[in-house]
Scaffold this motif. Structure first.
Motif, PDB file in Angstrom:
ATOM      1  N   ASP A  16     -17.290  37.126  39.834  1.00 45.63           N
ATOM      2  CA  ASP A  16     -17.409  38.609  39.190  1.00 45.63           C
ATOM      3  C   ASP A  16     -17.812  39.639  40.070  1.00 45.63           C
ATOM      4  N   LYS A  17     -19.240  39.936  40.586  1.00 46.25           N
ATOM      5  CA  LYS A  17     -19.373  40.865  41.601  1.00 46.25           C
ATOM      6  C   LYS A  17     -18.877  40.609  43.439  1.00 46.25           C
ATOM      7  N   ILE A  18     -18.461  39.713  43.395  1.00 49.77           N
ATOM      8  CA  ILE A  18     -17.774  39.478  45.016  1.00 49.77           C
ATOM      9  C   ILE A  18     -16.244  40.435  44.450  1.00 49.77           C
ATOM     10  N   HIS A  19     -15.033  39.821  43.596  1.00 50.51           N
ATOM     11  CA  HIS A  19     -14.455  40.578  43.654  1.00 50.51           C
ATOM     12  C   HIS A  19     -14.310  41.700  43.024  1.00 50.51           C
ATOM     13  N   GLU A  20     -15.757  42.630  42.665  1.00 51.17           N
ATOM     14  CA  GLU A  20     -15.488  44.420  42.498  1.00 51.17           C
ATOM     15  C   GLU A  20     -15.751  44.722  43.268  1.00 51.17           C
ATOM     16  N   ALA A  21     -16.504  44.273  44.177  1.00 48.61           N
ATOM     17  CA  ALA A  21     -16.459  44.991  46.083  1.00 48.61           C
ATOM     18  C   ALA A  21     -14.987  44.940  46.702  1.00 48.61           C
ATOM     19  N   PHE A  22     -14.546  43.444  46.293  1.00 44.68           N
ATOM     20  CA  PHE A  22     -13.463  43.676  47.162  1.00 44.68           C
ATOM     21  C   PHE A  22     -12.823  44.982  46.712  1.00 44.68           C
ATOM     22  N   HIS A  23     -12.286  44.577  45.647  1.00 46.07           N
ATOM     23  CA  HIS A  23     -11.610  45.500  45.199  1.00 46.07           C
ATOM     24  C   HIS A  23     -11.488  47.591  45.294  1.00 46.07           C
ATOM     25  N   ASP A  24     -13.050  47.489  45.997  1.00 48.09           N
ATOM     26  CA  ASP A  24     -13.343  49.183  46.392  1.00 48.09           C
ATOM     27  C   ASP A  24     -13.094  49.170  47.450  1.00 48.09           C
ATOM     28  N   LEU A  25     -13.383  47.591  47.969  1.00 48.99           N
ATOM     29  CA  LEU A  25     -12.729  48.080  50.116  1.00 48.99           C
ATOM     30  C   LEU A  25     -11.342  49.130  50.052  1.00 48.99           C
ATOM     31  N   GLU A  26     -11.367  49.501  51.302  1.00 52.59           N
ATOM     32  CA  GLU A  26     -10.262  50.712  51.751  1.00 52.59           C
ATOM     33  C   GLU A  26      -9.206  49.005  53.009  1.00 52.59           C
ATOM     34  N   SER A  27      -8.344  49.605  52.437  1.00 53.75           N
ATOM     35  CA  SER A  27      -7.374  49.242  53.195  1.00 53.75           C
ATOM     36  C   SER A  27      -7.402  48.454  55.150  1.00 53.75           C
ATOM     37  N   GLY A  28      -7.547  47.418  54.786  1.00 55.74           N
ATOM     38  CA  GLY A  28      -8.588  47.370  56.580  1.00 55.74           C
ATOM     39  C   GLY A  28     -10.015  47.101  56.733  1.00 55.74           C
ATOM     40  N   GLU A  29     -10.584  46.731  55.756  1.00 49.87           N
ATOM     41  CA  GLU A  29     -12.020  46.711  55.661  1.00 49.87           C
ATOM     42  C   GLU A  29     -12.282  45.315  55.310  1.00 49.87           C
ATOM     43  N   THR A  30     -13.663  44.542  55.719  1.00 50.97           N
ATOM     44  CA  THR A  30     -14.056  43.171  55.847  1.00 50.97           C
ATOM     45  C   THR A  30     -15.395  43.248  54.680  1.00 50.97           C
TER      46      THR A  30
END
Length: 75
Positions: A16-30
């Motif tokens: 859940d925490k990983i999915h939240e952090a990924f969702h908050d990324l901008e396109s092109g970020e890692t």
């Protein structure tokens, strides 16, 4: 770059925490994740469920017996 040390998160909360952090990324970020095992289940989960996950550019490196660093890029 966003980095999460999943070893510090209780196992039941990790995805859940990983999915939240990924969702908050901008396109092109890692999103970089440090884990105690190779995160193959997470890779397959994200590949199947998240269109913005750039599975072709996913990378993982084992740096120690219980230290895997995985990079989850966002399209």
């Amino acid at each position: 770059m966003t980095r999460i040390d999943a070893r510090e998160i209780p196992p039941v909360q990790r995805h859940d925490k990983i999915h939240e952090a990924f969702h908050d990324l901008e396109s092109g970020e890692t999103l970089t994740i440090v884990n105690d095992h190779e995160p193959k289940p997470l890779f397959y989960e994200m590949q199947a469920e998240i269109d913005a996950f750039d599975a072709d550019n996913y990378e993982v490196e084992q740096r120690a017996p219980e230290e895997f660093v995985a990079k989850f890029p966002k399209k």
